[in-house]
Design a protein around this motif. Structure first.
Motif, PDB file in Angstrom:
ATOM      1  N   TYR A 112       0.863  -1.179   0.000  1.00 25.06           N
ATOM      2  CA  TYR A 112       0.000   0.000   0.000  1.00 25.06           C
ATOM      3  C   TYR A 112       0.901   1.231   0.000  1.00 25.06           C
ATOM      4  CZ  TYR A 112      -3.418  -3.433   1.589  1.00 25.06           C
ATOM      5  OH  TYR A 112      -4.220  -4.539   1.691  1.00 25.06           O
ATOM      6  N   PHE A 113       0.686   2.121  -0.917  1.00 25.20           N
ATOM      7  CA  PHE A 113       1.441   3.367  -0.950  1.00 25.20           C
ATOM      8  C   PHE A 113       0.584   4.451  -0.302  1.00 25.20           C
ATOM      9  CE2 PHE A 113       3.504   0.917  -4.311  1.00 25.20           C
ATOM     10  CZ  PHE A 113       4.827   1.110  -3.967  1.00 25.20           C
ATOM     11  N   THR A 114       0.835   4.641   0.987  1.00 20.14           N
ATOM     12  CA  THR A 114       0.051   5.565   1.803  1.00 20.14           C
ATOM     13  C   THR A 114       0.980   6.304   2.755  1.00 20.14           C
ATOM     14  OG1 THR A 114      -1.761   3.952   1.774  1.00 20.14           O
ATOM     15  CG2 THR A 114      -1.923   5.743   3.370  1.00 20.14           C
ATOM     16  N   PRO A 115       0.827   7.609   2.913  1.00 13.37           N
ATOM     17  CA  PRO A 115       1.667   8.333   3.874  1.00 13.37           C
ATOM     18  C   PRO A 115       1.516   7.777   5.291  1.00 13.37           C
ATOM     19  CG  PRO A 115       0.511   9.865   2.438  1.00 13.37           C
ATOM     20  CD  PRO A 115      -0.066   8.502   2.161  1.00 13.37           C
ATOM     21  N   VAL A 116       2.578   7.873   6.075  1.00 15.28           N
ATOM     22  CA  VAL A 116       2.579   7.333   7.435  1.00 15.28           C
ATOM     23  C   VAL A 116       1.411   7.867   8.246  1.00 15.28           C
ATOM     24  CG1 VAL A 116       3.857   7.330   9.614  1.00 15.28           C
ATOM     25  CG2 VAL A 116       5.058   6.886   7.454  1.00 15.28           C
ATOM     26  N   SER A 117       1.102   9.135   8.106  1.00 11.78           N
ATOM     27  CA  SER A 117       0.033   9.743   8.889  1.00 11.78           C
ATOM     28  C   SER A 117      -1.338   9.139   8.591  1.00 11.78           C
ATOM     29  CB  SER A 117      -0.019  11.254   8.636  1.00 11.78           C
ATOM     30  OG  SER A 117      -0.219  11.522   7.255  1.00 11.78           O
ATOM     31  N   GLU A 118      -1.456   8.436   7.467  1.00  8.57           N
ATOM     32  CA  GLU A 118      -2.746   7.862   7.078  1.00  8.57           C
ATOM     33  C   GLU A 118      -2.745   6.340   7.098  1.00  8.57           C
ATOM     34  OE1 GLU A 118      -3.709   9.482   3.239  1.00  8.57           O
ATOM     35  OE2 GLU A 118      -3.045  11.486   3.829  1.00  8.57           O
ATOM     36  N   PHE A 119      -1.609   5.723   7.473  1.00  9.32           N
ATOM     37  CA  PHE A 119      -1.486   4.270   7.417  1.00  9.32           C
ATOM     38  C   PHE A 119      -2.295   3.621   8.534  1.00  9.32           C
ATOM     39  CE2 PHE A 119       0.619   0.612   5.732  1.00  9.32           C
ATOM     40  CZ  PHE A 119       1.253   1.048   4.578  1.00  9.32           C
ATOM     41  N   THR A 120      -3.015   2.550   8.200  1.00  9.79           N
ATOM     42  CA  THR A 120      -3.772   1.825   9.218  1.00  9.79           C
ATOM     43  C   THR A 120      -2.921   0.706   9.804  1.00  9.79           C
ATOM     44  OG1 THR A 120      -4.706   0.198   7.679  1.00  9.79           O
ATOM     45  CG2 THR A 120      -5.912   2.284   7.958  1.00  9.79           C
ATOM     46  N   ASP A 121      -3.229   0.312  11.035  1.00  8.84           N
ATOM     47  CA  ASP A 121      -2.501  -0.784  11.676  1.00  8.84           C
ATOM     48  C   ASP A 121      -2.655  -2.076  10.893  1.00  8.84           C
ATOM     49  OD1 ASP A 121      -1.749   0.932  13.675  1.00  8.84           O
ATOM     50  OD2 ASP A 121      -3.249   0.224  15.120  1.00  8.84           O
ATOM     51  N   ARG A 122      -3.827  -2.321  10.354  1.00  5.19           N
ATOM     52  CA  ARG A 122      -4.071  -3.566   9.626  1.00  5.19           C
ATOM     53  C   ARG A 122      -3.180  -3.666   8.399  1.00  5.19           C
ATOM     54  NH1 ARG A 122      -6.486  -5.573   5.328  1.00  5.19           N
ATOM     55  NH2 ARG A 122      -7.130  -3.519   4.576  1.00  5.19           N
ATOM     56  N   ARG A 123      -3.088  -2.589   7.655  1.00  4.51           N
ATOM     57  CA  ARG A 123      -2.251  -2.610   6.450  1.00  4.51           C
ATOM     58  C   ARG A 123      -0.766  -2.709   6.799  1.00  4.51           C
ATOM     59  NH1 ARG A 123      -4.893   1.485   1.919  1.00  4.51           N
ATOM     60  NH2 ARG A 123      -6.710   0.155   1.464  1.00  4.51           N
ATOM     61  N   TYR A 124      -0.364  -2.007   7.855  1.00  4.64           N
ATOM     62  CA  TYR A 124       1.022  -2.074   8.305  1.00  4.64           C
ATOM     63  C   TYR A 124       1.393  -3.511   8.683  1.00  4.64           C
ATOM     64  CZ  TYR A 124       5.162  -1.001  11.179  1.00  4.64           C
ATOM     65  OH  TYR A 124       6.419  -0.966  11.722  1.00  4.64           O
ATOM     66  N   THR A 184      17.252  10.718  -0.286  1.00  4.30           N
ATOM     67  CA  THR A 184      18.205  11.829  -0.292  1.00  4.30           C
ATOM     68  C   THR A 184      17.495  13.096   0.168  1.00  4.30           C
ATOM     69  OG1 THR A 184      17.679  12.284  -2.599  1.00  4.30           O
ATOM     70  CG2 THR A 184      19.549  10.827  -2.155  1.00  4.30           C
ATOM     71  N   PHE A 185      18.292  14.098   0.567  1.00  5.47           N
ATOM     72  CA  PHE A 185      17.709  15.370   1.027  1.00  5.47           C
ATOM     73  C   PHE A 185      18.409  16.540   0.349  1.00  5.47           C
ATOM     74  CE2 PHE A 185      16.536  12.312   4.167  1.00  5.47           C
ATOM     75  CZ  PHE A 185      15.248  12.677   4.510  1.00  5.47           C
ATOM     76  N   PRO A 186      17.648  17.535  -0.084  1.00  2.00           N
ATOM     77  CA  PRO A 186      16.192  17.617   0.048  1.00  2.00           C
ATOM     78  C   PRO A 186      15.515  16.507  -0.742  1.00  2.00           C
ATOM     79  CG  PRO A 186      17.008  19.323  -1.411  1.00  2.00           C
ATOM     80  CD  PRO A 186      18.210  18.702  -0.794  1.00  2.00           C
ATOM     81  N   PRO A 187      14.352  16.033  -0.263  1.00  2.39           N
ATOM     82  CA  PRO A 187      13.711  14.880  -0.888  1.00  2.39           C
ATOM     83  C   PRO A 187      13.211  15.176  -2.288  1.00  2.39           C
ATOM     84  CG  PRO A 187      12.290  15.842   0.791  1.00  2.39           C
ATOM     85  CD  PRO A 187      13.610  16.520   0.914  1.00  2.39           C
ATOM     86  N   GLY A 188      13.119  14.107  -3.084  1.00  4.96           N
ATOM     87  CA  GLY A 188      12.666  14.233  -4.465  1.00  4.96           C
ATOM     88  C   GLY A 188      11.157  14.306  -4.575  1.00  4.96           C
ATOM     89  N   PRO A 189      10.644  14.317  -5.787  1.00  4.71           N
ATOM     90  CA  PRO A 189       9.217  14.510  -6.023  1.00  4.71           C
ATOM     91  C   PRO A 189       8.333  13.369  -5.529  1.00  4.71           C
ATOM     92  CG  PRO A 189      10.355  13.960  -8.067  1.00  4.71           C
ATOM     93  CD  PRO A 189      11.412  14.210  -7.045  1.00  4.71           C
ATOM     94  N   TYR A 190       8.931  12.180  -5.297  1.00  5.64           N
ATOM     95  CA  TYR A 190       8.117  11.051  -4.862  1.00  5.64           C
ATOM     96  C   TYR A 190       8.097  10.893  -3.341  1.00  5.64           C
ATOM     97  CZ  TYR A 190       7.936   9.576  -9.729  1.00  5.64           C
ATOM     98  OH  TYR A 190       7.703   9.530 -11.087  1.00  5.64           O
ATOM     99  N   ALA A 191       8.653  11.842  -2.613  1.00  3.99           N
ATOM    100  CA  ALA A 191       8.740  11.724  -1.159  1.00  3.99           C
ATOM    101  C   ALA A 191       7.370  11.608  -0.507  1.00  3.99           C
ATOM    102  CB  ALA A 191       9.492  12.922  -0.583  1.00  3.99           C
ATOM    103  N   GLY A 192       6.381  12.246  -1.071  1.00  2.15           N
ATOM    104  CA  GLY A 192       5.043  12.203  -0.492  1.00  2.15           C
ATOM    105  C   GLY A 192       4.157  11.116  -1.051  1.00  2.15           C
ATOM    106  N   PHE A 193       4.748  10.192  -1.840  1.00  4.89           N
ATOM    107  CA  PHE A 193       3.963   9.169  -2.513  1.00  4.89           C
ATOM    108  C   PHE A 193       3.482   8.075  -1.571  1.00  4.89           C
ATOM    109  CE2 PHE A 193       3.695   5.401  -5.444  1.00  4.89           C
ATOM    110  CZ  PHE A 193       2.627   5.863  -6.193  1.00  4.89           C
TER     111      PHE A 193
END
Length: 261
Positions: free
Chosen positions: A103-115, A157-166
């Motif tokens: 699942y490609f979901t940001p950490v703030s939105e990740f559910t325990d079940r999927r994790y 890498t930092f600063p992060p690339g365009p896919y950092a929020g993917f």
């Protein structure tokens, strides 16, 4: 006579994509292949491909294989997979841990079940399956365990690339854990003659999964064909452990290295 003649190979996630390509490549070299995945009927997944399809292609090409329905998140299914392989063909010589639930979901939105599910399939299952096949490999004094990883295991890498929020953080965590397991297990089993390696593609491989997640397109110019991963997997599944173990390998780099040596 192929280089894997007489060998028994278990390949997880073999219904499509990289897993199917590896299963077919190993069978083409003479291995008896056990193709494992959840998808038995096309209606079970939104993605194209079943383990029956993979076995049918292997058999049409003159190879030997059977399909073992397996939910890698279930301990009893993992045990049944190895038991079925041993009953049908004998001691497992090659284990390819390819299956993934992602699942490609940001950490703030990740559910325990999927994790929990991602870690169960991509980390706990390879660990458990390895434990199940190691005794037979030790008895024979040889064996090959291959864990399919990803460039996502690398730190950003930092600063992060365009896919950092993917939303690839948890996926990267799973693959990083799998790679550390690989090198640690390789060290443990070196004296037993058992090779343990991890393999990643150099570029995105166009599979039903990567296309679904929009990681690439069919016509992207830098795509890596699944057959490249299959060739690299074969290279890591027959050489002696003393020659090739404990590697975090990238497909194209590995093949170029071996060709030059």
């Amino acid at each position: 006579m192929g280089v894997l003649e007489g060998k028994v190979a278990v390949v997880t996630g073999a219904s499509r994509g990289i897993g199917a390509a590896i299963a077919e490549r190993l069978a083409a070299e003479g291995a008896k292949v056990v193709a494992a995945a959840r998808t038995v009927e096309a209606s079970q997944s939104r993605l194209e491909g079943t383990i029956g399809d993979t076995v049918a292609r292997i058999e049409a090409a003159g190879g030997t294989a059977f399909a073992q329905p397996t939910d890698l998140s279930r301990e009893q299914d993992r045990q049944a997979l190895v038991q079925a392989a041993e009953e049908r063909y004998g001691t497992v010589d090659i284990l390819v841990n390819n299956a993934a639930v992602t699942y490609f979901t940001p950490v703030s939105e990740f559910t325990d079940r999927r994790y929990d599910l991602m870690f169960e399939v991509q980390v706990n299952a390879p660990f458990h399956l390895a434990r199940l096949v190691i005794p037979g490999m030790r008895e024979r004094g040889a064996g090959w365990i291959l864990n399919i990883s990803s460039i996502a295991a690398r730190h950003p890498t930092f600063p992060p690339g365009p896919y950092a929020g993917f939303g690839g953080t948890v996926y990267g965590m799973c693959k990083a854990a799998l790679e550390r397991f690989t090198t640690g297990l390789a060290a443990e089993l070196y004296a037993d003659g058992i090779a343990v390696n991890a393999l990643s593609p150099n570029q995105v491989v166009p599979t039903p999964g990567t296309l679904f997640h929009r990681l690439t397109t069919d016509d992207a110019p830098d795509n890596e064909p699944p057959e490249v991963m299959a060739d690299a997997a074969l290279a890591l599944c027959h050489r002696p452990a003393a020659e090739l173990t404990g590697r975090i390998a990238y497909s194209q780099d590995l093949l170029a290295e071996l060709q030059a040596s």
